[in-house]
Design an enzyme around this catalytic site. Structure first.
Site, short mmCIF file in Angstrom:
data_model
loop_
_atom_site.label_atom_id
_atom_site.label_comp_id
_atom_site.label_asym_id
_atom_site.label_seq_id
_atom_site.Cartn_x
_atom_site.Cartn_y
_atom_site.Cartn_z
N TYR A 51 41.78 38.51 39.24
CA TYR A 51 41.97 37.17 38.66
C TYR A 51 41.00 36.14 39.26
O TYR A 51 41.27 34.94 39.20
CB TYR A 51 43.42 36.71 38.85
N HIS A 117 49.09 41.41 30.17
CA HIS A 117 47.72 40.90 30.23
C HIS A 117 46.91 41.69 29.22
O HIS A 117 47.13 42.88 29.05
CB HIS A 117 47.10 41.10 31.62
P1 ATP Z 1 46.02 37.19 30.51
O1 ATP Z 1 44.66 36.85 31.11
O2 ATP Z 1 47.06 37.55 31.56
O3 ATP Z 1 45.94 38.18 29.40
P2 ATP Z 1 45.87 34.79 28.96
O4 ATP Z 1 44.46 35.17 28.70
O5 ATP Z 1 46.78 34.50 27.82
O6 ATP Z 1 46.61 35.89 29.83
P3 ATP Z 1 44.89 33.04 31.08
O7 ATP Z 1 44.60 31.62 30.79
O8 ATP Z 1 43.76 34.01 31.23
O9 ATP Z 1 45.93 33.55 29.97
O10 ATP Z 1 45.79 33.06 32.39
C1 ATP Z 1 45.96 34.26 33.11
C2 ATP Z 1 47.40 34.37 33.54
O11 ATP Z 1 47.67 33.35 34.49
C3 ATP Z 1 48.44 34.15 32.43
O12 ATP Z 1 48.70 35.30 31.68
C4 ATP Z 1 49.64 33.75 33.25
O13 ATP Z 1 50.30 34.88 33.83
C5 ATP Z 1 49.02 32.92 34.36
N1 ATP Z 1 49.04 31.49 34.02
C6 ATP Z 1 48.24 30.86 33.12
N2 ATP Z 1 48.51 29.55 33.06
C7 ATP Z 1 49.52 29.33 33.95
C8 ATP Z 1 50.26 28.18 34.38
N3 ATP Z 1 50.02 26.98 33.84
N4 ATP Z 1 51.21 28.34 35.32
C9 ATP Z 1 51.47 29.56 35.87
N5 ATP Z 1 50.79 30.69 35.52
C10 ATP Z 1 49.85 30.58 34.58
MG MG Z 2 43.10 35.75 30.27
#
Ligand code: ATP
Ligand code: MG
Length: 140
Positions: A51, A117
């Protein structure tokens, strides 16, 4: 659109609640073939690397701790337009905004504990698959 591969994680909130099979069924029903699958527990260092793109975000620490809190299931999904199709089946990041019938609408607990994810582009899919799977684990 050609056949693609994408990378998926069934996250700790879902493995803990025995939702692995129900989530895998959603992928298969959408026409995505599970071509590799294993249950692992990430180290903190692996979660921070995976991440890394989110390292400046306020939720980074919480996200990494959550991802190592229980085992996860990492999978490679294959199919027509697999990256977009998987994200469609997953639904919006925030379950409150996810469409009916999506995994996150049905199973996610919160924006952080959101059950799955999925890779967001061909480059990240290739990187993420290589991060978790060796060539030997990937049959053609
Ligand atoms: P992923 O990457 O897990 O497939 P995504 O692409 O929909 O999900 P991202 O913006 O890449 O979302 O965020 C990665 C992950 O971080 C999210 O899936 C979630 O678990 C966490 N996350 C994102 N935004 C928040 C937030 N505002 N508060 C807490 N956790 C968050
Ligand atoms: Mg993502």
């Amino acid at each position: 659109m050609a056949i693609q591969r994408t990378f998926s994680i069934i996250k700790p909130d879902a493995t803990k609640r025995n939702l692995t099979g129900k989530i895998a069924a959603k992928f298969e029903e959408a026409g995505l073939r599970i071509v590799a699958s294993k249950r692992i527990q990430m180290t903190l260092a692996q979660a921070q690397t995976f991440y890394g793109v989110h390292s400046e975000r306020p939720f980074f620490g919480e996200l990494c701790e959550f991802m190592i809190s229980e085992p996860i299931v990492v999978q490679v999904l294959e199919g027509e337009d697999a990256i977009a199709k998987n994200r469609e089946v997953m639904g919006a990041t925030n379950p409150a905004e996810a469409a009916e019938g999506t995994i996150r609408k049905e199973f996610a607990l919160s924006i952080g504990e959101n059950s799955v994810h999925g890779s967001d582009a061909p480059e990240t899919a290739a990187e993420e698959i290589a991060f978790f799977f060796s060539g030997l684990e990937l049959v053609g």
